[in-house]
Design a protein around this motif. Structure first.
Motif, PDB file in Angstrom:
ATOM      1  N   TYR A 183      44.146  50.127  37.025  1.00  0.00           N
ATOM      2  CA  TYR A 183      44.630  51.256  37.833  1.00  0.00           C
ATOM      3  C   TYR A 183      43.450  52.140  38.244  1.00  0.00           C
ATOM      4  CZ  TYR A 183      46.647  55.944  38.426  1.00  0.00           C
ATOM      5  OH  TYR A 183      46.958  57.200  38.885  1.00  0.00           O
ATOM      6  N   ARG A 184      42.567  52.435  37.289  1.00  0.00           N
ATOM      7  CA  ARG A 184      41.386  53.258  37.601  1.00  0.00           C
ATOM      8  C   ARG A 184      40.497  52.523  38.614  1.00  0.00           C
ATOM      9  NH1 ARG A 184      40.589  57.882  37.526  1.00  0.00           N
ATOM     10  NH2 ARG A 184      38.455  57.823  36.761  1.00  0.00           N
ATOM     11  N   ALA A 217      39.238  53.334  42.651  1.00  0.00           N
ATOM     12  CA  ALA A 217      37.854  53.292  43.165  1.00  0.00           C
ATOM     13  C   ALA A 217      37.789  52.388  44.404  1.00  0.00           C
ATOM     14  CB  ALA A 217      36.910  52.790  42.076  1.00  0.00           C
ATOM     15  N   ALA A 218      38.509  51.268  44.366  1.00  0.00           N
ATOM     16  CA  ALA A 218      38.518  50.349  45.512  1.00  0.00           C
ATOM     17  C   ALA A 218      39.187  51.002  46.721  1.00  0.00           C
ATOM     18  CB  ALA A 218      39.242  49.052  45.142  1.00  0.00           C
ATOM     19  N   ALA A 219      40.259  51.782  46.461  1.00  0.00           N
ATOM     20  CA  ALA A 219      40.954  52.482  47.555  1.00  0.00           C
ATOM     21  C   ALA A 219      40.025  53.510  48.192  1.00  0.00           C
ATOM     22  CB  ALA A 219      42.211  53.167  47.016  1.00  0.00           C
ATOM     23  N   VAL A 234      34.828  43.120  36.257  1.00  0.00           N
ATOM     24  CA  VAL A 234      34.578  44.556  36.058  1.00  0.00           C
ATOM     25  C   VAL A 234      35.918  45.290  36.001  1.00  0.00           C
ATOM     26  CG1 VAL A 234      33.442  46.619  36.953  1.00  0.00           C
ATOM     27  CG2 VAL A 234      32.365  44.370  37.255  1.00  0.00           C
ATOM     28  N   ILE A 235      36.777  45.023  36.977  1.00  0.00           N
ATOM     29  CA  ILE A 235      38.045  45.773  37.037  1.00  0.00           C
ATOM     30  C   ILE A 235      38.989  45.406  35.887  1.00  0.00           C
ATOM     31  CG2 ILE A 235      39.268  44.192  38.625  1.00  0.00           C
ATOM     32  CD1 ILE A 235      40.346  46.767  40.002  1.00  0.00           C
ATOM     33  N   ILE A 255      37.141  53.092  29.085  1.00  0.00           N
ATOM     34  CA  ILE A 255      37.891  52.351  30.114  1.00  0.00           C
ATOM     35  C   ILE A 255      37.915  53.156  31.418  1.00  0.00           C
ATOM     36  CG2 ILE A 255      40.182  51.436  30.733  1.00  0.00           C
ATOM     37  CD1 ILE A 255      40.558  50.870  27.679  1.00  0.00           C
ATOM     38  N   ASP A 256      38.027  54.465  31.298  1.00  0.00           N
ATOM     39  CA  ASP A 256      37.997  55.340  32.478  1.00  0.00           C
ATOM     40  C   ASP A 256      36.771  55.086  33.349  1.00  0.00           C
ATOM     41  OD1 ASP A 256      39.938  57.136  33.194  1.00  0.00           O
ATOM     42  OD2 ASP A 256      39.514  58.479  31.522  1.00  0.00           O
TER      43      ASP A 256
END
Ligand SMILES: NC(=O)C1=CN([C@@H]2O[C@H](COP(=O)(O)OP(=O)(O)OC[C@H]3O[C@@H](n4cnc5c(N)ncnc54)[C@H](O)[C@@H]3O)[C@@H](O)[C@H]2O)C=CC1
Ligand SMILES: CC(C)CC(=O)C(=O)O
Length: 365
Positions: free
Chosen positions: A155-156, A160-162, A285-286, A310-311
């Motif tokens: 989700y985090r 970042a991708a968005a 990574v994700i 994880i954040d």
């Protein structure tokens, strides 16, 4: 396949074949690289079409763990196990206990946890035979099943991708197409639903689809249709190699952010995504939230500490997107470089001789 040729080409350290007639265990433990520390990687149970397919899966997944653990900043190497069998039919306590004894035989070179087809309960049987297992039941002081932690990292990372693809990391109103709504994706969909994202889901398992439709108001589509649906982000969360020559031309998404390991069928597909302007969040990574969580057990589990780490998947991905733009390289190459640089620097440090109990001098005493 020429096993040693393959191992030499990609620099694998060790492959262990485990067989136990009584329980039906047939497992392959692949250890890729232990420069950074003992190899940590889950155990997958799956019905493979051939033994060769199982070996290749174990090898590819183990190498992925080397890169995942290195990129996540963990002092752990890469390894993975596949057990050949149907997780719905072929499990028994003896099988996991026999497997646990093989892990114990590696004397700490390999530590396991869950992956597709295995559960916390299975890990508990392994734990009867060895301490080199994580993700066991919380009553033993463990962090439990890693899927919710993987999902939170996902989700985090998706945010970042968005940000990279759309200029804002808000997922509210974004349409996300999810392939495979199993353990990780179910928890990921919960985060996305809470943020106001629209979900399109598919799975070969009817109950998993129904659960996502019911709990998150997701729209269901057939498995073959997921690639071409109108969406902002495609999240491959089933098995590997779904980003390939056939699927890329169908994609309407501007970003790919999923939990599946080994999403790119071949490295060149990462380059194709880069050239097509699709933001690709490198899989290892994700999806590193789970391994970060179980690795924390090795220091005495602290959930707050683990989730803080994880954040930081958000920041790691932002850095990778930055390097990709700066150097005009695909994001998967940028991630690989980050991981390889870390391994190389530690390998260099370790080249200095260190006296220990196994060295020739102590053995003479
Ligand atoms: N569980 C974890 O913490 C982690 C999992 N991963 C990876 O994430 C992926 C998902 O893992 P889990 O959720 O644990 O596994 P899972 O087995 O719970 O979920 C996978 C789902 O994909 C579905 N599926 C399989 N083939 C499909 C297809 N062709 N089309 C649509 N759906 C299909 C299955 O029915 C299942 O519901 C795997 O690739 C795994 O290696 C990576 C890091 C950590
Ligand atoms: C403990 C698992 C979550 C580690 C693993 O096998 C993976 O990240 O794929």
């Amino acid at each position: 396949m020429e096993l040693f040729t393959y191992m030499e080409e990609y620099d694998y350290e060790q492959v262990v074949f485990c067989q136990d007639k009584n329980s039906g265990l047939k497992a392959i433990i692949a250890l890729h690289d232990t420069t950074l520390g003992p190899a940590l990687g889950g155990t997958r149970m799956w019905t493979y079409d051939s033994e060769e397919e199982a070996v290749v899966d174990a090898l590819r997944l183990a190498k992925g763990m080397t890169y995942k653990n290195a990129a996540a900043g963990l002092n752990l190497g890469g390894g993975k196990t596949v057990i050949i069998g149907d997780p719905k039919k072929d499990k028994n306590p003896e099988l996991f206990r026999a497997f646990g004894r093989y892990i114990q035989g590696l004397n700490g070179r390999y530590i396991t946890a869950e992956d597709v087809g295995t559960t916390e309960h299975d890990m508990d049987y392994i734990y009867m035979e060895t301490d080199y297992v994580t993700g066991i039941s919380p009553e033993f002081g463990s962090s439990g099943n890693p899927s919710p932690a993987t999902a939170y990292g996902m989700y985090r990372g998706m945010k970042a991708a968005a940000k990279e693809a759309f200029g804002s990391d808000s997922l509210e109103g974004k349409t996300i197409a999810v392939q495979g709504v199993g353990n990780v994706a179910y928890h990921m969909c919960k985060h996305l639903h809470e943020e106001g994202a629209k979900l399109i889901v598919t799975d070969i398992n009817k109950e998993s689809v129904e659960r996502a439709v019911e709990d998150f108001g997701a729209q269901a589509v057939d498995p073959d249709d997921i690639y071409s649906v109108d969406c902002d982000i495609y999240a491959p969360c089933a098995l590997g190699a779904t980003i390939n020559d056939e699927t890329i031309p169908q994609l309407k998404a501007k970003a790919i952010a999923g939990s599946a390991n080994n999403q790119l069928a071949e490295d060149r597909h990462g380059q194709i995504l880069h050239e097509s302007g699709i933001v690709y969040a490198p899989d290892y990574v994700i999806n590193s939230g789970g391994v970060i969580n179980v690795a924390d057990e090795l220091n005495g589990y602290n959930k707050e500490r683990a989730f803080k780490q994880i954040d930081s998947i958000y920041d790691s991905l932002s850095k990778i997107f930055e390097i990709s733009k700066r150097d005009n390289i695909s994001t998967h190459i940028a991630a690989d470089r980050m991981a390889e640089e870390r391994i190389a620097s530690v390998r260099n440090t370790r080249s200095t001789f260190l006296q220990n109990e196994h060295s020739i001098i102590s053995r003479r005493k």
